[in-house]
Structures are given as C-alpha cells and as structure tokens.
Enzyme design. Structure first.
Site, PDB file in Angstrom:
ATOM      1  N   HIS A 207       0.789  -1.240   0.000  1.00  0.00           N
ATOM      2  CA  HIS A 207       0.000   0.000   0.000  1.00  0.00           C
ATOM      3  C   HIS A 207       0.819   1.287   0.000  1.00  0.00           C
ATOM      4  O   HIS A 207       0.266   2.361  -0.150  1.00  0.00           O
ATOM      5  CB  HIS A 207      -0.953   0.032   1.200  1.00  0.00           C
TER       6      HIS A 207
HETATM    7  N1  UDP Z   1      -3.948  -4.936   8.928  1.00  0.00           N
HETATM    8  C1  UDP Z   1      -5.246  -5.395   9.085  1.00  0.00           C
HETATM    9  N2  UDP Z   1      -5.919  -5.808   7.970  1.00  0.00           N
HETATM   10  C2  UDP Z   1      -5.376  -5.807   6.731  1.00  0.00           C
HETATM   11  C3  UDP Z   1      -4.038  -5.349   6.582  1.00  0.00           C
HETATM   12  C4  UDP Z   1      -3.355  -4.901   7.701  1.00  0.00           C
HETATM   13  O1  UDP Z   1      -5.768  -5.433  10.200  1.00  0.00           O
HETATM   14  O2  UDP Z   1      -6.047  -6.186   5.779  1.00  0.00           O
HETATM   15  C5  UDP Z   1      -3.225  -4.493  10.128  1.00  0.00           C
HETATM   16  C6  UDP Z   1      -1.926  -5.192  10.361  1.00  0.00           C
HETATM   17  O3  UDP Z   1      -2.140  -6.398  11.062  1.00  0.00           O
HETATM   18  C7  UDP Z   1      -1.162  -4.160  11.170  1.00  0.00           C
HETATM   19  C8  UDP Z   1      -1.659  -2.846  10.605  1.00  0.00           C
HETATM   20  O4  UDP Z   1      -2.881  -3.142   9.944  1.00  0.00           O
HETATM   21  O5  UDP Z   1      -1.502  -4.241  12.539  1.00  0.00           O
HETATM   22  C9  UDP Z   1      -0.678  -2.273   9.645  1.00  0.00           C
HETATM   23  O6  UDP Z   1      -1.264  -1.187   9.009  1.00  0.00           O
HETATM   24  P1  UDP Z   1      -0.836  -0.684   7.564  1.00  0.00           P
HETATM   25  O7  UDP Z   1      -0.126  -1.748   6.849  1.00  0.00           O
HETATM   26  O8  UDP Z   1      -2.055  -0.093   6.947  1.00  0.00           O
HETATM   27  O9  UDP Z   1       0.106   0.562   7.884  1.00  0.00           O
HETATM   28  P2  UDP Z   1       1.646   0.703   8.335  1.00  0.00           P
HETATM   29  O10 UDP Z   1       1.896  -0.238   9.464  1.00  0.00           O
HETATM   30  O11 UDP Z   1       2.476   0.446   7.135  1.00  0.00           O
HETATM   31  O12 UDP Z   1       1.744   2.127   8.769  1.00  0.00           O
END
Ligand code: UDP
Length: 362
Positions: A207
């Site tokens: 993403h």
């Molecule tokens: N996550 C979720 N469902 C999904 C994809 C990710 O619950 O379909 C959770 C994942 O387990 C983690 C968090 O979202 O706890 C990560 O968020 P994201 O990847 O959107 O953002 P980043 O961590 O890169 O800021």
C-alpha cells in the site's frame, strides 16, 4: 487530566487500542478521541474499534481524499476547533500519517503539549510522506515515546533534549500479546473461510505510495507475486489505494488468476493469517513487525525500512522492488528461514509506560 487523541488511519486505531484501554484504567484521565476520517471504509476503520474494544470516537471530522496539502490543511482546521473546545492538557498522536502531523501542528500552535507514540523512526527517505510527517511531529512534541533503541539514537542525533525521550517499547507488541491469542478461539476465522492450510500460503500486503504510485515498481511486485502464486497460494488483502491503481490500470482481473485478492481484513483475521503463513511479503511497517512477533519470515518490498533490527536479526529480508526476478528469488530464499532470537520491542508494557509517563509529567 484530559488528553485528546488525534488519529485517522488503520494502524493508529490498532496502536491506540491498548493505550486507550490503559487510560480507561485511570479514572483521573479523560481521553477524548478525534478521528480525522483519513481511513473511513468500515473495513479500514469501524472494524478495529469494534474488534479491539474501543469506544467510538467522540469526534469524526470525516476528512479524506484530496492532495496531501489539502487533506492536512482541513485536518489542521478541524482538530484546532476540537482543541479550542476541549482545552486538553495534552494531545496524543501516533505514527506518521497526515493525521499525525495535523494533530501535532494544531496542538503546538495552541501551546498544548504533544505526546508522540512511535517517535524517532527514520527511513532517511524524504520523498516518503511518512518521513516528513514523523520528523516534523517529533520536532514539536514534548514527549517522544520511542519504540526501540535505534529510534532513541536517531532522536539524540537530531539534538532532542534527553528529558523528552522515553524508550517505552512498541505498542504494536502490546497489541500482539493482548489480542494475538484471541485467534485460537475463533471458529470462523479467515484461515477457515479462505480454505487455507497452515504453513501453506504466502500473505502479502502492498500500500505504500512509493510502490503504488510508481507503475514499474507495482508491476514488479504484482508480477512476482503472480509468478510465485502459481506454486503456492498468495493471499493479498487489498488496500483501497492499491485496488484503485490496479483497477485504473485494468490489471486486477488478470492478476486475480494467480493472486488471491481479498478485501482488507479485520485485525484478528489478519493476525490469524500472519500466524499461519509460510512467508509474509509486505511494504507495511506494522506487518513487518507482526511477522516477527509470530516467528514468520518476511520479505519487505521497500528500499529501506525503519525496523532495521529485524534485518540485522535475519527475520526481515529487505528487497527493493525494482525487478520481478529479484523479488521472486528473495521470496524463495526467505521461505523456511528463521532469524535470531531477539527482543527489540520491549516486554509488552509500552501502553502502561506511556500513560504513567503522561500522568507524572502534566
Ligand atoms: N492490517 C489489518 N488488515 C489488513 C491489513 C493490515 O488489520 O487487511 C493491520 C496489520 O495487522 C497491522 C496494521 O494493519 O496491525 C498495519 O497497518 P498498515 O499496513 O495499513 O500501515 P503501516 O503499518 O504500514 O503504517
């Protein structure tokens, strides 16, 4: 004591769940949650409040879409209005999104102290919107809650006053410990619904703008996942941004022959799929760490990572997504590998340390 928490994106709801639960244990502290609206689909927002036992936000500003400047500007105005009305003792922000920056800026201009959870993370890539947001938020925060020793070192190197820096551990580890075991008791979890075998599939997420907005990179990632998907199932909960790009390019249907695209999952479903995966391939910050928490190897589809300790320990295989072949070989090499036993993210008490710190200092 009143704290306004400003948040708006999926990982922030997840991180806030344990800190809000900790606030609730302190009757002297009143937490008022402002949801900016940055993520607004039910499966990107509401599901986390419901599943992780959080009260609905007191305010929802319903701000999403538009350019970074427009979105952040509208959030700044909306959060300022709430702060003028609520007159909190401090504002709490998480991570590195536009909601983080808007919350920090609105508070700092009103001379309200700011507490930043996940302070000190750096990718040293100023083209990432997240890097800009986190550096600026750190600069104007009173409390810098750093998750790792490396984050502390970054803050020290940038000249932050030692008294502002608190190494509390990573709230994501608290969440994993607190909610991670709940997957065992579920009867209709994602593993069963998607008819997946334990250890028999790869879990992927994509993403980051640096991948979705650069066609060659997105293409390299998707072609590599599709290639590997012909040998072992690849499950990819599709972020709305990525879905939008793939649909606009007209690639979604062809890729869906080899990659199992599913809608974004709730936290428990996601953790269940992480726990049972043979490999995680991701550009997410949170998912990199969760793979490690569940002892699953991870290929990180980025040029750099903020979580370098996992690369050093051999759990995380950093793979710049510049070509299909390199990604395929990295995934093949990582399958079945294990890293060293390390514990860089504390002991799962980051939320209580944060709340203790805030209570003693205001
Ligand atoms: N996550 C979720 N469902 C999904 C994809 C990710 O619950 O379909 C959770 C994942 O387990 C983690 C968090 O979202 O706890 C990560 O968020 P994201 O990847 O959107 O953002 P980043 O961590 O890169 O800021």
């Amino acid at each position: 004591m009143k704290i306004v928490t400003a948040l708006g994106a999926r990982p922030q709801f997840i991180k806030a769940s344990v800190v809000s639960a900790e606030f609730a244990r302190h009757p002297q502290v009143q937490e008022v949650v402002v949801h900016t609206g940055q993520h607004f689909d039910a499966n990107m927002s509401d599901v986390f409040f419901a599943e992780l036992g959080m009260a609905p936000p007191a305010y929802n500003l319903d701000i999403h879409g538009g350019t970074h400047g427009a979105m952040t500007g509208r959030m700044l105005e909306g959060i300022e209005r709430v702060l003028l009305q609520e007159e909190p003792d401090a504002v709490l922000i998480y991570g590195d999104t536009n909601s983080t920056l808007a919350g920090a800026l609105a508070a700092a201009k009103l001379h309200i102290p700011v507490a930043h959870v996940e302070a000190g993370l750096r990718s040293f890539n100023m083209r990432m919107p997240e890097e800009v947001n986190r550096i600026l938020a750190d600069r104007i925060s009173t409390w810098l809650f750093a998750p790792t020793d490396e984050a502390v070192a970054h803050l020290q190197r940038e000249g932050m006053d030692a008294q502002r820096i608190h190494q509390v551990g990573d709230v994501m580890y608290d969440v994993a410990l607190h909610h991670g075991q709940r997957t065992a008791a579920r009867e209709d979890g994602a593993l069963k619904r998607l008819e997946l075998e334990k250890g028999g599939y790869i879990l992927a997420t994509v993403h980051r703008a640096e991948n979705t907005d650069v066609p060659e990179r997105l293409d390299a990632i998707m072609q590599a996942l599709a290639h590997v998907g012909a040998e072992i199932p690849v499950v990819l909960p599709l972020h709305p941004r990525t879905r939008g790009v793939l649909e606009a390019q007209g690639d979604l249907q062809a890729l869906a022959q080899q990659i199992r695209f599913v809608d974004p999952l709730g936290y428990l479903d996601m953790v269940e799929l992480e726990q049972a995966a043979a490999l995680v391939a991701t550009d997410s910050g949170g998912v990199q760490k969760e793979a490690f928490f569940h002892k699953v190897p991870c290929v990180t589809l980025r040029d750099e990572t903020e979580w370098t300790e996992l690369v050093a320990a051999g759990w995380n295989h950093l793979t710049p997504p510049t070509g299909k072949k390199a990604i395929i070989s990295a995934m093949r090499a990582a399958l079945g590998s294990q890293g060293k036993v390390v514990q860089p993210y504390g002991t799962g008490d980051a939320a209580s340390r944060i709340v203790r710190c805030l209570r003693s200092l205001t």
